[in-house]
Motif scaffolding. Structure first.
Motif, mmCIF file in Angstrom:
data_model
loop_
_atom_site.group_PDB
_atom_site.id
_atom_site.type_symbol
_atom_site.label_atom_id
_atom_site.label_comp_id
_atom_site.label_asym_id
_atom_site.label_seq_id
_atom_site.Cartn_x
_atom_site.Cartn_y
_atom_site.Cartn_z
ATOM 1 N N THR A 1 18.735 -2.835 11.597
ATOM 2 C CA THR A 1 18.588 -4.157 10.985
ATOM 3 C C THR A 1 19.935 -4.691 10.505
ATOM 4 O OG1 THR A 1 16.335 -3.608 10.262
ATOM 5 C CG2 THR A 1 17.434 -5.458 9.165
ATOM 6 N N LEU B 1 21.785 -8.132 11.663
ATOM 7 C CA LEU B 1 22.029 -9.229 10.733
ATOM 8 C C LEU B 1 23.520 -9.498 10.512
ATOM 9 C CD1 LEU B 1 19.309 -8.543 8.011
ATOM 10 C CD2 LEU B 1 19.305 -10.356 9.742
ATOM 11 N N ARG C 1 24.754 -13.299 9.566
ATOM 12 C CA ARG C 1 24.891 -13.723 8.173
ATOM 13 C C ARG C 1 25.086 -12.492 7.298
ATOM 14 N NH1 ARG C 1 19.853 -14.625 10.097
ATOM 15 N NH2 ARG C 1 18.068 -13.471 9.215
ATOM 16 N N ASP D 1 21.666 -8.937 3.255
ATOM 17 C CA ASP D 1 21.141 -9.060 1.892
ATOM 18 C C ASP D 1 19.968 -8.099 1.718
ATOM 19 O OD1 ASP D 1 20.093 -9.793 -0.551
ATOM 20 O OD2 ASP D 1 20.210 -11.953 -0.158
ATOM 21 N N ASP E 1 17.697 -8.124 -0.347
ATOM 22 C CA ASP E 1 16.478 -8.876 -0.641
ATOM 23 C C ASP E 1 15.812 -9.406 0.628
ATOM 24 O OD1 ASP E 1 16.677 -8.502 -3.370
ATOM 25 O OD2 ASP E 1 17.875 -10.317 -3.678
ATOM 26 N N GLU E 2 16.557 -9.451 1.724
ATOM 27 C CA GLU E 2 15.985 -9.824 3.011
ATOM 28 C C GLU E 2 15.681 -8.597 3.860
ATOM 29 O OE1 GLU E 2 17.167 -12.302 7.103
ATOM 30 O OE2 GLU E 2 18.631 -12.068 5.479
ATOM 31 N N GLU F 1 12.291 -6.570 4.007
ATOM 32 C CA GLU F 1 11.129 -7.121 4.689
ATOM 33 C C GLU F 1 11.020 -6.625 6.134
ATOM 34 O OE1 GLU F 1 11.431 -11.325 4.450
ATOM 35 O OE2 GLU F 1 11.142 -11.420 2.268
ATOM 36 N N TYR F 2 12.140 -6.165 6.697
ATOM 37 C CA TYR F 2 12.138 -5.699 8.088
ATOM 38 C C TYR F 2 11.870 -4.196 8.208
ATOM 39 C CZ TYR F 2 14.461 -10.175 9.055
ATOM 40 O OH TYR F 2 14.770 -11.509 9.159
ATOM 41 N N ARG G 1 8.284 -1.420 3.512
ATOM 42 C CA ARG G 1 8.923 -2.434 2.653
ATOM 43 C C ARG G 1 9.387 -1.841 1.309
ATOM 44 N NH1 ARG G 1 6.344 -8.206 3.708
ATOM 45 N NH2 ARG G 1 7.548 -8.577 1.807
ATOM 46 N N PRO H 1 13.989 -3.711 -2.870
ATOM 47 C CA PRO H 1 15.361 -4.112 -2.535
ATOM 48 C C PRO H 1 16.435 -3.259 -3.218
ATOM 49 C CG PRO H 1 14.009 -6.053 -2.860
ATOM 50 C CD PRO H 1 13.157 -4.893 -3.238
ATOM 51 N N THR I 1 25.521 -8.738 -1.573
ATOM 52 C CA THR I 1 25.321 -8.755 -0.125
ATOM 53 C C THR I 1 26.476 -8.026 0.561
ATOM 54 O OG1 THR I 1 26.473 -10.870 0.161
ATOM 55 C CG2 THR I 1 24.090 -10.939 -0.276
#
Length: 475
Positions: free
Chosen positions: A11, A15, A19, A22, A24-25, A28-29, A33, A36, A59
């Motif tokens: 992941t 990413l 970008r 993060d 926090d993002e 989710e992947y 889960r 964070p 980040t």
């Protein structure tokens, strides 16, 4: 809660090209889960291998691929926060008046014993008291010396911003602090320290305030017992002032060189005294035979392909003295002295050090070589006593003259010498000005120099008079 590391890496790799990564993002992947905060911790642990730099907002972004630029390293003193760390440790162990009474006497006796052991080439044993005495006496000069050596790599673009380091015999952290302060804030570092003694307790405190992207691991194992592969491929292998304490330094360094990345560097560093300096040089020469793969990057360059030096090899660099740190001043001022004894026994702010950089890729700081049709080979000096010759050499000392009225004297080498050679400046002129001004490790072209034998010193004097031409070839 655990994190699926393979999914996390996949992941993050996806990413990072689009970008900032993060937590926090990312969570989710991932399977299950995870929270964070757990993802952030896992990302920090994977950050170096992923090449991810953690920003202040939490980040992660790709680390800059550009190598480190020299920061203008020229410390006037050990920085105040590093001084405070040492003084806090002294206060915690001995109290506010640590430098006085029994504790002060014990620290001074330990410093005296360590100095004698180093001078005699004896192994030094470190308990908690010896570790603090070591920090008091050696932290400042070791700190300064390391940065000056790093300059020799950084100014050629050979110090990567993403850097894995193995510091063998890390001591109380002088080299680690220098590395930390030398590197820019956007560097990503995986720092491994190898320190089996009580020095590691001081080292842990010293490393506590390093930057978030300066990841540290302390291995409390001996150099002989540790497997360097456990640290991964190393960009910078450092043996800082530890070779004299190893039973078989040649064998240890040889084994650790296998862990250095193809474009990495091995730095050997030793105090400037005769025993430790020449001991370091013996290790360097044993591991860099003319037909070997490992090269001497600097400073003791081999200017004659196929040759290697065989003189005593005592050379060291000198830089400006540091200001006296408060912990040395307090320890020294509290010492009991005879009426005619000068202060300063427990002050150590001279920055004099011997060093070598070895490279597995054959890289040399200055790729120039000598040629028989143009240059005198120092290995053949015996046959040329009283002759005037031209030579190519490396400057391997500052002025070694014993007093101001004596002729300036500089040790030099060309990589073929069997005995010491010194350029003796008997007549200064604009033609030979570069001899004084060239830095340590510079390559010099010397024309019309007189070869003489110095029977008292068992060395060759190369007399530089007003007609001798000395040109700086490479600095």
């Amino acid at each position: 809660m655990s994190v699926d590391r393979e999914a996390l890496r996949d992941t993050a790799k996806y990413l990072r090209n689009a970008r900032p990564v993060d937590p926090d993002e990312v969570y989710e992947y991932l399977p299950d889960r995870p929270h964070p905060a757990v993802v952030r911790t896992a990302l920090r642990e994977e950050a170096f291998d992923l090449g991810l730099f953690e920003r202040d907002d939490g980040t992660f972004v790709p680390v800059d691929d550009e190598p480190v630029d020299p920061p203008g390293w020229a410390p006037e003193a050990l920085p105040a926060d590093h001084v405070e760390t040492v003084e806090d440790l002294l206060f915690e162990r001995y109290g506010l008046d640590w430098h006085e009474g029994e504790s002060g006497d014990a620290l001074r006796e330990t410093v005296d014993r360590m100095k004698e052991d180093y001078y005699r080439g004896r192994r030094v044993e470190y308990d908690a008291d010896a570790a603090l005495a070591y920090a008091v006496y050696h932290q400042p000069d070791f700190y300064a010396a390391v940065g000056y050596v790093l300059d020799r790599l950084a100014d050629r673009g050979l110090l990567p911003r993403r850097l894995r380091v193995l510091d063998v015999g890390a001591g109380t952290g002088g080299p680690a602090l220098a590395l930390h302060d030398y590197l820019p804030d956007d560097a990503l570092v995986d720092y491994h320290a190898l320190e089996p003694s009580a020095n590691a307790d001081v080292l842990d405190e010293v490393l506590a305030d390093t930057r978030r992207n300066f990841h540290t691991t302390v291995h409390r194992e001996t150099a002989e017992a540790f497997d360097p592969d456990d640290a991964g491929a190393v960009d910078l292998l450092l043996f800082g002032n530890v070779l004299s304490e190893l039973a078989d330094p040649e064998a240890v360094v040889d084994r650790y060189l296998d862990a250095v990345a193809a474009d990495g560097s091995c730095v050997l560093l030793a105090p400037a005294d005769l025993e430790t300096s020449t001991g370091m040089r013996r290790v360097e020469r044993a591991l860099t035979p003319p037909d070997g793969d490992t090269s001497v990057y600097a400073p003791d360059l081999r200017l004659w392909p196929g040759d290697a030096p065989d003189d005593r090899g005592w050379s060291f660099e000198e830089r400006r003295d540091l200001a006296v740190p408060s912990f040395q001043r307090k320890l020294d001022e509290a010492a009991t002295r005879a009426y005619d004894e000068e202060p300063g026994t427990y002050v150590n702010t001279d920055v004099k050090f011997s060093w070598a950089v070895l490279r597995p890729d054959g890289e040399r700081r200055h790729p120039v070589v000598a040629g028989a049709e143009r240059h005198h080979r120092m290995a053949e000096s015996e046959a040329h006593v009283t002759d005037r010759v031209n030579l190519l050499c490396v400057k391997l000392s500052a002025n070694l003259a014993p007093h101001d009225d004596a002729n300036p004297l500089f040790k030099v080498g060309d990589g073929s010498e069997r005995l010491e050679h010194y350029l003796v400046l008997t007549g200064e002129s604009v033609l030979n000005r570069d001899l004084r001004e060239a830095p340590y490790g510079a390559v010099l072209s010397v024309e019309n120099v007189l070869v003489l034998w110095n029977d008292d010193e068992g060395a060759y004097n190369l007399v530089v008079d007003k007609e001798t031409v000395v040109d700086l070839v490479a600095a």
